[in-house]
Scaffold this motif. Structure first.
Motif, mmCIF file in Angstrom:
data_model
loop_
_atom_site.group_PDB
_atom_site.id
_atom_site.type_symbol
_atom_site.label_atom_id
_atom_site.label_comp_id
_atom_site.label_asym_id
_atom_site.label_seq_id
_atom_site.Cartn_x
_atom_site.Cartn_y
_atom_site.Cartn_z
ATOM 1 N N TYR A 1 5.823 24.958 -33.207
ATOM 2 C CA TYR A 1 6.442 26.282 -33.067
ATOM 3 C C TYR A 1 7.511 26.268 -31.971
ATOM 4 N N SER B 1 14.695 24.114 -39.051
ATOM 5 C CA SER B 1 13.610 24.426 -38.116
ATOM 6 C C SER B 1 12.398 24.984 -38.858
ATOM 7 N N TYR B 2 12.632 25.811 -39.881
ATOM 8 C CA TYR B 2 11.522 26.364 -40.662
ATOM 9 C C TYR B 2 10.813 25.272 -41.464
ATOM 10 N N LYS C 1 10.633 24.742 -33.135
ATOM 11 C CA LYS C 1 11.348 25.663 -34.020
ATOM 12 C C LYS C 1 12.128 26.708 -33.231
ATOM 13 N N ASN D 1 10.542 35.347 -35.732
ATOM 14 C CA ASN D 1 9.474 34.411 -35.388
ATOM 15 C C ASN D 1 8.617 34.859 -34.216
ATOM 16 N N HIS E 1 8.757 23.015 -39.132
ATOM 17 C CA HIS E 1 7.560 23.704 -38.658
ATOM 18 C C HIS E 1 6.516 23.821 -39.776
#
Length: 152
Positions: free
Chosen positions: A90, A62-63, A93, A130, A66
Motif C-alpha cells: 500500500y 500502482s494499482y 502505491k 485510496n 498493489h
C-alpha cells in the motif's frame, strides 16, 4: 494489527498534507514570480507529454502492483502479518501517486502552465480515493465471499 493500520493512516495523512502545502506554495510562488525557466513551446509540449505519460501510466501501474501483491499474501498467515505485508504494498502505491503529484507541481513551477495543475488534480483525486480505513484494509486482505446455498 491496530498499530500497522494506524501507521498506514498516519503516513497517508502526512503525505496528503505535504502535497497540499507544496501545491499551495507552488501556486503562490508561480503566480508571484512566473515560470522558473523560459521554455519554448516545443519544450513545454514535450514536458507535458512526458508528465502525462508518467501520470497516466503510473496510476494503473500502482494499482496493478498493489492488487497483485495483496493477492499473493499467504492466507495461512496471522492477520497481523497479513496487514504488515499489505502495508508495504500500500505504501508503495500511495508513494508512487504522491511522487507523480509532486512531479506535476514541480513542472507547474518550472513552466507556469496550468495543464500541470490539472495533472496534479487528477493524481490528487487518485490519491484520495485510496484513503485507508480499517474495514477497507481487512476487506482487501480477506474479501468476504458469500457461501453458496443448495436451494435447487
Amino acid at each position: 494489527m491496530e498499530k500497522s493500520i494506524k501507521q498506514i493512516k498516519i503516513i497517508f495523512w502526512a503525505l496528503l498534507i505535504i502535497m497540499l502545502i507544496m501545491a499551495a506554495m507552488a501556486f503562490y510562488v508561480t503566480r508571484q514570480t512566473g515560470p522558473l525557466m523560459d521554455w519554448t513551446l516545443s519544450q513545454k509540449e514535450n514536458l507535458k507529454s512526458i508528465i502525462l505519460i508518467l501520470a497516466l501510466g503510473g496510476i494503473p501501474a500502482s494499482y496493478i502492483f498493489h492488487s497483485k501483491k495483496v493477492k499473493h499474501i499467504d492466507p495461512e498467515l496471522p492477520m497481523a502479518q497479513k496487514v504488515n505485508q499489505f502495508k508495504i504494498s500500500y505504501l508503495i502505491k500511495i508513494i508512487t501517486l504522491e511522487a507523480l503529484s509532486v512531479l506535476g507541481i514541480l513542472s507547474y513551477m518550472i513552466t507556469a502552465d496550468n495543464t500541470f495543475l490539472y495533472i496534479f488534480a487528477l493524481l490528487f483525486v487518485a490519491y484520495l480515493i485510496n484513503r485507508p480505513t480499517k474495514n477497507g484494509i481487512t476487506e482487501e486482505i480477506e474479501p468476504y465471499i458469500p457461501e453458496e446455498t443448495d436451494e435447487s
